[in-house]
Design an enzyme around this catalytic site. Structure first.
Site, short mmCIF file in Angstrom:
data_model
loop_
_atom_site.label_atom_id
_atom_site.label_comp_id
_atom_site.label_asym_id
_atom_site.label_seq_id
_atom_site.Cartn_x
_atom_site.Cartn_y
_atom_site.Cartn_z
N GLY A 117 0.82 -1.20 0.00
CA GLY A 117 0.00 0.00 0.00
C GLY A 117 0.86 1.25 0.00
N CYS A 118 0.22 2.39 -0.24
CA CYS A 118 0.96 3.65 -0.35
C CYS A 118 1.52 4.10 0.99
CB CYS A 118 0.09 4.73 -0.97
SG CYS A 118 -1.56 4.89 -0.23
N TYR A 119 0.69 4.10 2.05
CA TYR A 119 1.20 4.48 3.36
C TYR A 119 2.26 3.50 3.87
CZ TYR A 119 -2.01 8.37 4.28
OH TYR A 119 -2.66 9.58 4.25
N THR A 121 4.34 1.75 2.05
CA THR A 121 5.55 1.99 1.27
C THR A 121 6.35 3.16 1.84
OG1 THR A 121 4.66 1.08 -0.79
CG2 THR A 121 6.42 2.71 -1.00
N ALA A 122 5.67 4.29 2.05
CA ALA A 122 6.36 5.47 2.56
C ALA A 122 6.92 5.23 3.96
CB ALA A 122 5.40 6.66 2.57
#
Length: 327
Positions: A117-119, A121-122
């Protein structure tokens, strides 16, 4: 490599992440996108079945439940490789977790790659190397994530209406965000995360700020990130956490920008990460996984990495235009 051609199916190409993945594959020198006419596996006709059987990989740009249904259907069809952009398999030990800088290339014999997911990953890019080296305490960790509205998908909701979101910002899914188990699982080390997200009145891009208890000085934390990503050009560690983290530097790119702040009076250190949620947090990461899985160069078809660390405030979403120019 350009003489190699791979058929890549995309199910869910009408969603935001699916649209961006489709656009990337359309420009890829070695891939051809195959789009079935149905989003429901029960509605597949003979032509659709043959199209999918001919694909080397099928990407699922869908929510978790439909992705699981499609995984079962594709398995019955004999599809050898499935790239799942949903959260259905991200903690499944039989699937490869597709964050290449931290977990490597998908093994050739893997059937399912779970695209992060995006969160996560960051957050993982900025914190996992520090936990691995025991440079920060795994608990407590407080994470504040801010993101554009495209991360919520195309579903209709009051908080996504223009009149409610424009000129506004607010927390959402406090205490129940679905990405928390994924983040804690892949951080490892017994990490416990307090996670709050805020919606920004923008389309895309995200900044994650994690407050951690350091066991060394902030300079050593930054050095550890620089060392970890020295051979990974799509992850940049900034000298200072300032305007260089701005979303205008990352939107439209595969780049992740990281930075470490000074020790605060509380003794906590902020660690920052900014990415494009639809690119590095979804579609371009999926393309990188596809490249590696098919034994192509990892950056094939991706916007090139930044030539140097960005500084100053970028004009809003300037990277969208510069990416188009590079392509």
């Amino acid at each position: 490599m350009a003489d190699q051609q791979f058929q890549v199916g995309i199910i869910g190409a009408s969603g935001y992440a699916g649209q961006v993945l489709h656009a990337l594959i359309m420009q890829h020198p070695c891939m051809h996108a195959v789009i079935p006419e149905t989003r429901n596996p029960g509605d597949l006709d003979d032509r659709g079945r043959e199209q999918l059987r001919a694909c080397e990989v099928v990407a699922l740009a869908l929510p978790g439940e439909p992705a699981t249904q499609w995984t079962d259907a594709l398995t019955e069809l004999g599809v050898a490789k499935i790239l799942d952009l949903s959260d259905a398999r991200r903690r499944d030990p039989t699937a490869h977790y597709g964050l290449p800088e931290l977990f490597g290339a998908p093994p050739a014999g893997t059937r399912i790659v779970a695209n992060p997911g995006c969160y996560p990953t960051a957050t993982l890019l900025s914190l996992r190397p520090l936990i691995e080296r025991e440079l920060i305490s795994p608990t407590p960790i407080a994470v504040l994530g801010t993101s554009g509205a495209s991360g919520a998908g195309k579903g209709l909701a009051d908080h996504l209406h223009f009149c409610n979101l424009a000129g506004n910002s607010f927390p959402y899914k406090v205490g129940e965000h679905r990405h928390v188990p994924e983040i804690e699982h892949h951080l490892g080390g017994g990490a416990a995360v307090s996670f709050v997200t805020q919606l920004l009145p923008i389309v895309r891009g995200m900044i994650v700020t994690s407050f951690v208890a350091p066991r060394v000085g902030p300079e050593r934390l930054r050095d550890a990130l620089v060392e970890r990503y020295a051979s990974h050009p799509w992850v940049s560690v900034l000298a200072q956490p300032d305007q260089g983290l701005g979303l205008g530097h990352v939107v439209g790119t595969h780049q992740a920008l990281l930075a470490v702040g000074p020790v605060e009076r509380s003794g906590l250190v902020p660690v920052f990460s900014s990415i494009d949620n639809l690119m590095r947090g979804a579609a371009s990461q999926a393309l990188c996984n596809l490249n590696l899985w098919l034994e192509l160069a990892p950056g094939l078809g991706l916007p090139p990495p930044l030539a140097g660390s960005p500084t100053g405030v970028a004009p809003a979403f300037s990277s969208l235009g510069s990416t188009a120019a590079r392509d």
